[in-house]
Design a protein around this motif. Structure first.
Motif, PDB file in Angstrom:
ATOM      1  N   ASP A   1     -12.374  -3.211 -20.249  1.00 44.99           N
ATOM      2  CA  ASP A   1     -13.356  -3.643 -21.221  1.00 44.99           C
ATOM      3  C   ASP A   1     -14.502  -2.638 -21.264  1.00 44.99           C
ATOM      4  OD1 ASP A   1     -11.904  -5.900 -21.813  1.00 44.99           O
ATOM      5  OD2 ASP A   1     -12.968  -7.139 -20.342  1.00 44.99           O
ATOM      6  N   TYR A   2     -14.906  -2.306 -22.463  1.00 49.38           N
ATOM      7  CA  TYR A   2     -16.015  -1.387 -22.662  1.00 49.38           C
ATOM      8  C   TYR A   2     -17.257  -2.178 -23.033  1.00 49.38           C
ATOM      9  CZ  TYR A   2     -12.244   1.999 -22.870  1.00 49.38           C
ATOM     10  OH  TYR A   2     -11.164   2.756 -22.580  1.00 49.38           O
ATOM     11  N   ASN A   3     -18.387  -1.774 -22.483  1.00 49.00           N
ATOM     12  CA  ASN A   3     -19.642  -2.427 -22.811  1.00 49.00           C
ATOM     13  C   ASN A   3     -20.771  -1.402 -22.785  1.00 49.00           C
ATOM     14  OD1 ASN A   3     -20.211  -2.042 -20.096  1.00 49.00           O
ATOM     15  ND2 ASN A   3     -19.524  -4.096 -19.539  1.00 49.00           N
ATOM     16  N   GLU A   4     -21.964  -1.826 -23.137  1.00 48.52           N
ATOM     17  CA  GLU A   4     -23.121  -0.938 -23.214  1.00 48.52           C
ATOM     18  C   GLU A   4     -23.488  -0.369 -21.841  1.00 48.52           C
ATOM     19  OE1 GLU A   4     -25.052   0.308 -25.722  1.00 48.52           O
ATOM     20  OE2 GLU A   4     -23.478  -0.479 -27.019  1.00 48.52           O
ATOM     21  N   GLU A   5     -23.344  -1.172 -20.834  1.00 51.36           N
ATOM     22  CA  GLU A   5     -23.677  -0.727 -19.479  1.00 51.36           C
ATOM     23  C   GLU A   5     -22.779   0.432 -19.049  1.00 51.36           C
ATOM     24  OE1 GLU A   5     -23.289  -2.780 -15.226  1.00 51.36           O
ATOM     25  OE2 GLU A   5     -24.494  -3.946 -16.667  1.00 51.36           O
ATOM     26  N   MET A   6     -21.490   0.307 -19.338  1.00 50.00           N
ATOM     27  CA  MET A   6     -20.543   1.367 -18.993  1.00 50.00           C
ATOM     28  C   MET A   6     -20.843   2.641 -19.796  1.00 50.00           C
ATOM     29  SD  MET A   6     -16.436   1.183 -19.207  1.00 50.00           S
ATOM     30  CE  MET A   6     -15.785   1.050 -17.575  1.00 50.00           C
ATOM     31  N   LEU A   7     -21.209   2.480 -21.057  1.00 51.45           N
ATOM     32  CA  LEU A   7     -21.551   3.621 -21.904  1.00 51.45           C
ATOM     33  C   LEU A   7     -22.764   4.361 -21.348  1.00 51.45           C
ATOM     34  CD1 LEU A   7     -21.139   5.287 -24.475  1.00 51.45           C
ATOM     35  CD2 LEU A   7     -22.618   3.651 -25.656  1.00 51.45           C
ATOM     36  N   THR A   8     -23.780   3.636 -20.950  1.00 46.10           N
ATOM     37  CA  THR A   8     -24.970   4.297 -20.409  1.00 46.10           C
ATOM     38  C   THR A   8     -24.660   5.008 -19.091  1.00 46.10           C
ATOM     39  OG1 THR A   8     -25.688   2.221 -19.372  1.00 46.10           O
ATOM     40  CG2 THR A   8     -26.634   2.765 -21.528  1.00 46.10           C
ATOM     41  N   GLU A   9     -23.780   4.445 -18.274  1.00 43.63           N
ATOM     42  CA  GLU A   9     -23.370   5.115 -17.034  1.00 43.63           C
ATOM     43  C   GLU A   9     -22.647   6.423 -17.338  1.00 43.63           C
ATOM     44  OE1 GLU A   9     -21.225   2.705 -14.224  1.00 43.63           O
ATOM     45  OE2 GLU A   9     -22.516   0.976 -14.646  1.00 43.63           O
ATOM     46  N   HIS A  10     -21.757   6.389 -18.323  1.00 49.10           N
ATOM     47  CA  HIS A  10     -21.031   7.602 -18.705  1.00 49.10           C
ATOM     48  C   HIS A  10     -21.972   8.656 -19.283  1.00 49.10           C
ATOM     49  CE1 HIS A  10     -17.241   5.172 -18.515  1.00 49.10           C
ATOM     50  NE2 HIS A  10     -16.860   6.300 -17.936  1.00 49.10           N
ATOM     51  N   GLU A  11     -22.930   8.236 -20.085  1.00 47.22           N
ATOM     52  CA  GLU A  11     -23.888   9.181 -20.649  1.00 47.22           C
ATOM     53  C   GLU A  11     -24.749   9.799 -19.561  1.00 47.22           C
ATOM     54  OE1 GLU A  11     -25.863   6.783 -23.563  1.00 47.22           O
ATOM     55  OE2 GLU A  11     -24.424   7.338 -25.139  1.00 47.22           O
ATOM     56  N   LYS A  12     -25.129   9.020 -18.569  1.00 46.80           N
ATOM     57  CA  LYS A  12     -25.908   9.544 -17.445  1.00 46.80           C
ATOM     58  C   LYS A  12     -25.086  10.552 -16.649  1.00 46.80           C
ATOM     59  CE  LYS A  12     -28.597   8.085 -13.424  1.00 46.80           C
ATOM     60  NZ  LYS A  12     -28.145   9.141 -12.566  1.00 46.80           N
TER      61      LYS A  12
END
Length: 109
Positions: A1-12
Motif C-alpha cells: 500500500d502506498y501512502n503520503e508517509e511512504m512518499l515523504t520517506e522516499h523523497e527524503k
C-alpha cells in the motif's frame, strides 16, 4: 500500500542520495573512467591473445605496444587517485567509499 508517509520517506531518501552524490561526484566520475578503461584493457588483452593477428593485413605491432603502454600508465595512476579520494571521503564522512559492498582496493583485486 502506498501512502503520503511512504512518499515523504522516499523523497527524503532521494534528497540524501543526491547530496551524497554531489558531495563525492568527482570520486564517482573517476571510478567510472577507471571502469571504462579497465573494460577497454580487458578487450585489448583478449584481442592480443590471438596469434593470427600477426598475419592479418594492416596489423601494426607498434600501435599495439603504444596502446599497452597507455593502459599500463593510466590504470595505476587512476587507481592511486581513486584511493586517495576514497581516503579523503572516509576522513570527511566517517564512512568508507564502497563499490558493490567492497572498498575500492578489494574491488580491484
Amino acid at each position: 500500500d502506498y501512502n503520503e508517509e511512504m512518499l515523504t520517506e522516499h523523497e527524503k531518501k532521494l534528497e540524501d542520495l543526491k547530496f551524497i552524490y554531489c558531495e563525492s561526484q568527482s570520486l564517482y566520475e573517476k571510478f567510472t573512467k577507471w571502469m571504462e578503461l579497465w573494460d577497454e584493457y580487458m578487450q585489448f588483452e583478449e584481442k592480443t591473445k590471438d596469434p593470427q593477428r600477426f598475419k592479418q593485413r594492416g596489423y601494426n605491432m607498434l600501435e599495439e605496444e603504444r596502446q599497452r603502454k597507455v593502459f599500463k600508465n593510466q590504470l595505476p595512476k587512476l587507481e592511486e587517485e581513486i584511493i586517495q579520494c576514497a581516503q579523503e571521503y572516509k576522513e570527511n564522512n566517517q564512512k568508507e567509499f564502497t563499490i558493490y559492498g567492497m572498498n575500492f582496493i578489494e574491488f580491484i583485486n
